[in-house]
Design an enzyme around this catalytic site. Structure first.
Site, PDB file in Angstrom:
ATOM      1  N   HIS A  49      -9.880  -3.214  -2.770  1.00 27.57           N
ATOM      2  CA  HIS A  49      -9.260  -2.808  -4.030  1.00 27.57           C
ATOM      3  C   HIS A  49      -9.586  -3.782  -5.156  1.00 27.57           C
ATOM      4  O   HIS A  49      -9.783  -3.385  -6.295  1.00 27.57           O
ATOM      5  CB  HIS A  49      -7.740  -2.708  -3.833  1.00 27.57           C
ATOM      6  CG  HIS A  49      -7.022  -2.028  -4.948  1.00 27.57           C
ATOM      7  ND1 HIS A  49      -7.086  -0.668  -5.145  1.00 27.57           N
ATOM      8  CD2 HIS A  49      -6.225  -2.508  -5.932  1.00 27.57           C
ATOM      9  CE1 HIS A  49      -6.352  -0.352  -6.196  1.00 27.57           C
ATOM     10  NE2 HIS A  49      -5.831  -1.445  -6.692  1.00 27.57           N
ATOM     11  N   HIS A  95      -3.752   5.352  -7.874  1.00 19.69           N
ATOM     12  CA  HIS A  95      -2.567   4.842  -7.182  1.00 19.69           C
ATOM     13  C   HIS A  95      -2.283   5.798  -6.027  1.00 19.69           C
ATOM     14  O   HIS A  95      -1.208   6.380  -5.918  1.00 19.69           O
ATOM     15  CB  HIS A  95      -1.376   4.726  -8.143  1.00 19.69           C
ATOM     16  CG  HIS A  95      -0.674   3.410  -8.020  1.00 19.69           C
ATOM     17  ND1 HIS A  95       0.689   3.268  -8.033  1.00 19.69           N
ATOM     18  CD2 HIS A  95      -1.163   2.156  -7.865  1.00 19.69           C
ATOM     19  CE1 HIS A  95       1.008   1.988  -7.901  1.00 19.69           C
ATOM     20  NE2 HIS A  95      -0.101   1.301  -7.803  1.00 19.69           N
TER      21      HIS A  95
END
Length: 736
Positions: A49, A95
Site C-alpha cells: 500500500h 479504501h
C-alpha cells in the site's frame, strides 16, 4: 524504567506482512535485530500500500508530463494549470478492504483521506466522485454493503461540505468477497501557491496538527496489502473512524496557515499515519527526522510507541514549520479548536529516530524506509487472446425491443439515482451538470470556466484483454468529458487488482498499464496522480481487474456545455463513428444470450481523438443540441437514455443490411457518439464531417413520446423510464 524488548519471532515477522527475505534485508540494512516499533515501521513502509513494491517498476512507463502539468505523481495529489493563475489539484484513492469490513466508516474515511490529500496541497476541495464495485445482487452481503458504503460516502461528503457529483456503481459476483471503494477529490488552488511534502532546512520544527491519536486504524495499511479470508470480519478494530466536522476545521486551519506563510512542507497522515508522513517528508527532502512521542496528543492513556507510530486516526497532519511563525500558526489552530504540538525536528543525519518515555524506540535509515524500499520485478504472463465473436453466429433469443426492455432495467444498466440522491451534489452552488449524464460539470468560482469530471473503467474488457481494456478505460473518460464539451487535460488512476504474486494477475496489471499509457499519450492526457490496490482477492479468487480512470477536462465557458437529453422534436439524430456490430464482451451477449466470451471491442485511438475533436467543435459552435457517448449496452441503450432524459421520443430507421439487427443496436464498438442537430443544419453538418473523414450516419429523428424502430413495435418513453428507475430502489427495499 526500561521495558523488556519483545522477541522478534518468524511468526511475528509474518504477522506484520513481511516475507522472510524482506526480514533478512532489514537485518542486513540495520546490522541488528529490530525493536518491535522498528518492525512495525518497516511493515508499514514496505507493504504494498505504501511502497508500491510490485507495481513501481511498471508505473514508470506512464506518461506524466505536459506543459500544463505543475505536479505529477509522487506528491499527495497531482496539479494542472488551467490559466489565470488557477490550478486544479486532484487524486483518486482506494479504501477497499476497510469498506468490506466496516462499510460506513470504511467509505467515510476513504472520502476523508482523499480530501486531505487535496487540501494538503493548498487547494480548497470543490468536488468528489467515486467508483464503487459490489458483489452480485443476490449475494447475502451485497445489500448491506451498498447501504453502508453509500451512506458513508454521503455522510462524510455532505457534512464536510463538498458536492459528490458523479461516479460509477457496478455489481458482479467477482466482487462478492472484495468490494471496491475508489474515492476521487478535486480542488482549486492558486497556481503559484502549491504546498509540497519535501522538508527543507536543518533543525526546523515538525508540528502535529488536527485531531488526537487513538488506537483506531493500527495496521490499516498492512491490512490493505493482504488477501482476505473467512476471518476478515475480525479485523474491524483496524478500520479508522472519521469525523467530517473535525476535517472541515482542519481544512480551514490549514488554508489559513498556508495563507499566513507559515509552512515549509506539509503532509497528511494517511496510510501508516505518523510513520509514513514523517518518513516521506524527511526522505523527499534528504533530511533526517527526530520525533518525541511524549509530545504527541493522544486520545487514550498508555499508548505505546508502536501504537502511536502505526495509528491511522483520522483528520491529522504533519507540518514542517517556519520557526519564526510558531506563535502565529499555533494561534490559528487554537482558534479552530485543534491540536498543535511540536513533536520533533529535522536533522542532517538521514536517520529516522523515535523517542518515547526517555528511550530511543527506533533509529533507522530514512531513505531505505521511503523511496528506496524493496522493488520487485514479479513474473507475469500475458493474458491469452480470445477469439473474435462474429455477430451472425449469435442467434438472438428475443427481439430487439424485448432486449431493450430487459437491459434498460438490469443491474448493469439501470439508473443509479437511488445512490446519487443520497449525496449532496449541489452544495457550494457550482454544480452545473448533476449525476446521471456523461460527465459532471462544475463551475470554477463565478465562471466562465468549468470543469468536466468523470470516473470510468469496464472491468470485463480488462479481464478479456488487459491491453485493450486499459486503452478503453482512458478512451471512455475522454469521450465522457468530450460529450459535455470539455477538453480532456489529465488523469488520475486507481489500479485495483488481485494477488500480484500470481503471474496471470501480474500480467493483467502490466497489460492494463501498457494500454493506459498508450491511450494517455495518444489523447494527450497525462497521469498526474494515482493509487495501486493489490491483493484484492478472497479465498484465492481475485476481483475483475479494475483500473479506475478519473478524468479532468476544462470548459472555457461552462454555459456552452452539452447534455444528453433530447431538446426538441424534429431534430436529426446522428451516429458519429464507425459501427461494425461488435458483440464480444458486450452486456447484450452476457445478459441476453448468457455468454461471457470473446475479444472486447478494439480501441482505435486515432479515431477516438479525431471524432472527439469534431464533437467538441459541434458543441462549441452551438450546432449540437444533445450529445451522448456510446458505451455499455450500445446504440439503443444510449438512445433510450437520451429519450428518457429529455421526455421526447425518437423515430429510428432500421439498421444497415450488412449488420444483423441485434449487433447494430447492442454492439459496443468504441469511438462513437450520438448527436442531435436541428433539421436545417443537417446538410451543413454532414458535409463538414465528410470533409474531415469522420463516419456519420443519420439514424432517425426526435419525435413523439415513443421509441420506434422501423419494422418493430414502438415502446413508450414513460414505460422505459419506469423500468430504468425501478430496479435499484426495489432491490435496496428488498423487493428485487
Amino acid at each position: 524504567m526500561s521495558s523488556k524488548p519483545t522477541p522478534i519471532t518468524p511468526e511475528l515477522v509474518a504477522s506484520h506482512g513481511l516475507k522472510p527475505d524482506e526480514y533478512q534485508r532489514i537485518l542486513k540494512l540495520i546490522g541488528r535485530e529490530p525493536s518491535l516499533t522498528e518492525l512495525g515501521i518497516f511493515s508499514a513502509m514496505w507493504n504494498e500500500h505504501c511502497s508500491y513494491k510490485s507495481s513501481r517498476l511498471h508505473l514508470k512507463g506512464l506518461p506524466t508530463k505536459a506543459p500544463w502539468v505543475l505536479q505529477g505523481p509522487g506528491e499527495n495529489a497531482g496539479v494542472i494549470d488551467i490559466g489565470d493563475n488557477e490550478a486544479i489539484v486532484f487524486k483518486m484513492e482506494s479504501h477497499n478492504h476497510p469498506s468490506f469490513i466496516e462499510p460506513y466508516q470504511g467509505a467515510a474515511t476513504g472520502v476523508g483521506g482523499i480530501l486531505r490529500d487535496v487540501f494538503t496541497m493548498g487547494a480548497r476541495p470543490i468536488a468528489c466522485l467515486n467508483a464503487l464495485s459490489f458483489g452480485a445482487p443476490e449475494h447475502p452481503k451485497t445489500r448491506h454493503l451498498v447501504s453502508g458504503v453509500v451512506a458513508g460516502v454521503g455522510g462524510y461528503g455532505n457534512s464536510f461540505g463538498v458536492p459528490t457529483v458523479g461516479g460509477q456503481v457496478r455489481f458482479d459476483t467477482r466482487y462478492d468477497g472484495n468490494i471496491l471503494v475508489n474515492a476521487m477529490a478535486v480542488g482549486l488552488a492558486d497556481a503559484d501557491k502549491i504546498f509540497l511534502a519535501a522538508a527543507s532546512g536543518v533543525g526546523m520544527p515538525i508540528v502535529y496538527l488536527g485531531s488526537k491519536t487513538g488506537r483506531d486504524g493500527i495496521h490499516g495499511a498492512s491490512m490493505a496489502s493482504a488477501v482476505f479470508d473467512d476471518d476478515s470480519a475480525e479485523k474491524r478494530p483496524t478500520v479508522q473512524v472519521g469525523d467530517p466536522f473535525a476535517e472541515k476545521l482542519l481544512l480551514e486551519a490549514c488554508l489559513e496557515i498556508m495563507a499566513a506563510d507559515c509552512v515549509i512542507a506539509i503532509q497528511d497522515m494517511g496510510a501508516a499515519g505518523l510513520t509514513s508522513s514523517a518518513v516521506e517528508m524527511g526522505a523527499k527532502g534528504n533530511l533526517g527526522v527526530d520525533l518525541d512521542l511524549d509530545k504527541v496528543p493522544t486520545r487514550e492513556p498508555g499508548m505505546t510507541a508502536y501504537e502511536m507510530m502505526l495509528s491511522e486516526s483520522q483528520e491529522r497532519m504533519l507540518m514542517v514549520l517556519k520557526p519564526e511563525k510558531e506563535r502565529e500558526a499555533e494561534a490559528i489552530f487554537k482558534k479552530w479548536g485543534l491540536d498543535f504540538a511540536i513533536v520533533g525536528h529535522t536533522t542532517p543525519t538521514l536517520r529516522f529516530v523515535v523517542k518515547h518515555g526517555g528511550e530511543v524506540k527506533a533509529d533507522l535509515p530514512i531513505k531505505e524506509l521511503g523511496d528506496e524500499a524493496p522493488l520487485y520485478d514479479r513474473p507475469h504472463v500475458e493474458t491469452p487472446k480470445l477469439p473474435i465473436i462474429h455477430a451472425r453466429d449469435i442467434k438472438p433469443p428475443i427481439g430487439v425491443v424485448e432486449a431493450l426492455e430487459k437491459l434498460i432495467g438490469s443491474p448493469e444498466l439501470c439508473s443509479r439515482r437511488w445512490v446519487w440522491e443520497q449525496y449532496d451534489h449541489v452544495i457550494g452552488g457550482n454544480t452545473v451538470q448533476r449525476p446521471g449524464g456523461d460527465a459532471a460539470v462544475v463551475r470554477i468560482k463565478d465562471g466562465p470556466k468549468g470543469l468536466a469530471l468523470t470516473v470510468d473503467v469496464t472491468p470485463r474488457y480488462c479481464e478479456a484483454d488487459p491491453y485493450e481494456g486499459g486503452k478503453q478505460a482512458v478512451a471512455e473518460a475522454y469521450r465522457n468529458i468530450t460529450a459535455v464539451g470539455g477538453k480532456p487535460l489529465a488523469i488520475t488512476d486507481n489500479l485495483n487488482f488481485g494477488n500480484p504474486e500470481r503471474p496471470e494477475i501480474m500480467g493483467q496489471l502490466v497489460g492494463c498499464l501498457k494500454g493506459i499509457a498508450e491511450a494517455c499519450v495518444a489523447l494527450e492526457a497525462p497521469i498526474v496522480s494515482g493509487n495501486v490496490s493489490l491483493y484484492n482477492e478472497t479465498n484465492g479468487r481475485g476481483i475483475l481487474p479494475t483500473p479506475s480512470i478519473g478524468g479532468v477536462g476544462l470548459l472555457d465557458d461552462f454555459t456552452k456545455s452539452a447534455t444528453l437529453a433530447f431538446k426538441a422534436a424534429g431534430e436529426a439524430i446522428l451516429l458519429i463513428g464507425e459501427t461494425r456490430g461488435w458483440l464480444g464482451q458486450s452486456v447484450y451477449l452476457r445478459d441476453i444470450c448468457g455468454r461471457e466470451e470473446g475479444a472486447p471491442p478494439p480501441v482505435n485511438l486515432d479515431a477516438e481523438k479525431r471524432n472527439g475533436t469534431v464533437v467538441r467543435g459541434m458543441i462549441h459552435s452551438g450546432t449540437a443540441t444533445a450529445v451522448h457517448d456510446l458505451s455499455d449496452g450500445g446504440l439503443l441503450i444510449a438512445l433510450a437514455e437520451m429519450a428518457i432524459a429529455g421526455h421526447i421520443g425518437a423515430a429510428l430507421d432500421a439498421g444497415p443490411e450488412a449488420i444483423v439487427p441485434h449487433a447494430w443496436w447492442f454492439g459496443e464498438d468504441q469511438a462513437r457518439y450520438l448527436v442531435t442537430v436541428p433539421a436545417d443544419e443537417l446538410l451543413g453538418v454532414l458535409t463538414k464531417l465528410k470533409a474531415v473523414g469522420v463516419p456519420c450516419l443519420q439514424i432517425g429523428k426526435t419525435a413523439g413520446h415513443t421509441l420506434s424502430i422501423a419494422g418493430e413495435r414502438a415502446i413508450d418513453i414513460k414505460a422505459l423510464e419506469h423500468a430504468h428507475e425501478a430496479w435499484l430502489p426495489n432491490y435496496m427495499g428488498g423487493k428485487a
